[in-house]
Design a protein around this motif. Structure first.
Motif, PDB file in Angstrom:
ATOM      1  N   THR A  22      74.222  85.678  34.567  1.00 18.37           N
ATOM      2  CA  THR A  22      73.310  84.710  35.177  1.00 18.37           C
ATOM      3  C   THR A  22      73.778  84.397  36.596  1.00 18.37           C
ATOM      4  OG1 THR A  22      74.544  82.883  34.172  1.00 18.37           O
ATOM      5  CG2 THR A  22      72.592  83.695  32.984  1.00 18.37           C
ATOM      6  N   LYS A  49      69.246  81.110  37.319  1.00 12.76           N
ATOM      7  CA  LYS A  49      69.233  79.767  36.732  1.00 12.76           C
ATOM      8  C   LYS A  49      68.707  78.696  37.661  1.00 12.76           C
ATOM      9  CE  LYS A  49      72.092  79.866  32.875  1.00 12.76           C
ATOM     10  NZ  LYS A  49      72.721  78.887  32.039  1.00 12.76           N
ATOM     11  N   ILE A  90      78.111  77.360  40.213  1.00 10.84           N
ATOM     12  CA  ILE A  90      78.399  77.897  38.877  1.00 10.84           C
ATOM     13  C   ILE A  90      78.494  76.753  37.872  1.00 10.84           C
ATOM     14  CG2 ILE A  90      80.199  79.008  37.483  1.00 10.84           C
ATOM     15  CD1 ILE A  90      80.678  80.856  39.972  1.00 10.84           C
ATOM     16  N   ASP A  91      79.208  75.701  38.244  1.00 12.72           N
ATOM     17  CA  ASP A  91      79.347  74.535  37.358  1.00 12.72           C
ATOM     18  C   ASP A  91      78.017  73.813  37.156  1.00 12.72           C
ATOM     19  OD1 ASP A  91      82.057  74.959  36.960  1.00 12.72           O
ATOM     20  OD2 ASP A  91      82.672  73.523  38.505  1.00 12.72           O
ATOM     21  N   GLY A  94      75.783  76.268  35.066  1.00 13.27           N
ATOM     22  CA  GLY A  94      76.347  77.008  33.947  1.00 13.27           C
ATOM     23  C   GLY A  94      76.128  78.500  34.116  1.00 13.27           C
ATOM     24  N   ASP A  96      77.085  82.488  35.498  1.00 10.55           N
ATOM     25  CA  ASP A  96      78.235  83.389  35.561  1.00 10.55           C
ATOM     26  C   ASP A  96      78.659  83.660  36.997  1.00 10.55           C
ATOM     27  OD1 ASP A  96      78.330  83.927  32.700  1.00 10.55           O
ATOM     28  OD2 ASP A  96      76.496  85.096  33.006  1.00 10.55           O
ATOM     29  N   ASN A 125      82.377  84.725  41.077  1.00  9.41           N
ATOM     30  CA  ASN A 125      82.439  83.933  39.853  1.00  9.41           C
ATOM     31  C   ASN A 125      83.616  82.976  39.984  1.00  9.41           C
ATOM     32  OD1 ASN A 125      84.795  85.425  39.264  1.00  9.41           O
ATOM     33  ND2 ASN A 125      83.667  86.896  38.018  1.00  9.41           N
ATOM     34  N   LYS A 126      83.969  82.285  38.896  1.00 13.43           N
ATOM     35  CA  LYS A 126      85.041  81.292  39.000  1.00 13.43           C
ATOM     36  C   LYS A 126      86.393  81.897  39.338  1.00 13.43           C
ATOM     37  CE  LYS A 126      83.424  77.307  36.611  1.00 13.43           C
ATOM     38  NZ  LYS A 126      83.907  76.126  35.958  1.00 13.43           N
TER      39      LYS A 126
END
Length: 166
Positions: A22, A49, A90-91, A94, A96, A125-126
């Motif tokens: 996502t 998203k 991302i947070d 939610g 990816d 990403n994270k």
């Protein structure tokens, strides 16, 4: 939308469909252009998203959780800020992966250290965020277009590089 943007959007859509990842966007100077490019491809709702246009520092802090200290020390147009914007998106969604843009589109707002056309973009990403600094003033509309294309290239290349390493 330019032919280049359409091609990049199609490539990104194929990658995210195939990998079942996502995506979210965090945009400042591009003001939603990246989100518009991504969602111009049918089927993007399967992986996209949402996005946040955080034009002000307050929005970056409140919606994307960019630290006040980061903005004070490095400024909104900085590598540090776009990295925090990626992680904040991302947070928030939610997701990816996320992309972020922050820059000075012009024609005003530049300084000696950060002239008009200075833009930072990020994708990742994270665990892994890659960045790119753009220093090219071709007028506001073209500056926004270039930042949109560059951040989408950065995202696509992130996956192409991963595939080449495997």
């Amino acid at each position: 939308m330019s032919v280049e943007s359409k091609k990049l959007s199609k490539d990104i859509s194929e990658i995210f469909w195939r990998e079942e990842y996502t995506l979210a966007t965090a945009e400042s100077c591009t003001a939603g252009n990246v989100a518009a490019s991504i969602t111009a491809i049918p089927g993007s709702s399967k992986f996209y998203k949402g996005g946040i246009v955080a034009y002000s520092n307050e929005a970056k802090q409140n919606l994307l959780h960019v630290q006040a200290e980061t903005l004070q020390q490095y400024g909104a147009v900085s590598e540090e800020t776009v990295i925090e914007m990626v992680k904040g998106a991302i947070d928030a969604f939610g997701a990816d992966y996320a992309v972020a843009t922050s820059g000075i589109a012009g024609p005003t707002g530049g300084s000696h250290d950060k002239p008009v056309g200075t833009v930072w973009v990020a994708a990742g990403n994270k665990e892994n965020v890659v960045t790119l600094k753009i220093c090219e003033d071709n007028g506001r509309e073209q500056n926004v277009h270039n930042a949109t294309v560059k951040v989408m290239q950065l995202l696509r290349n992130l996956f192409q590089n991963q595939e080449n390493e495997q």
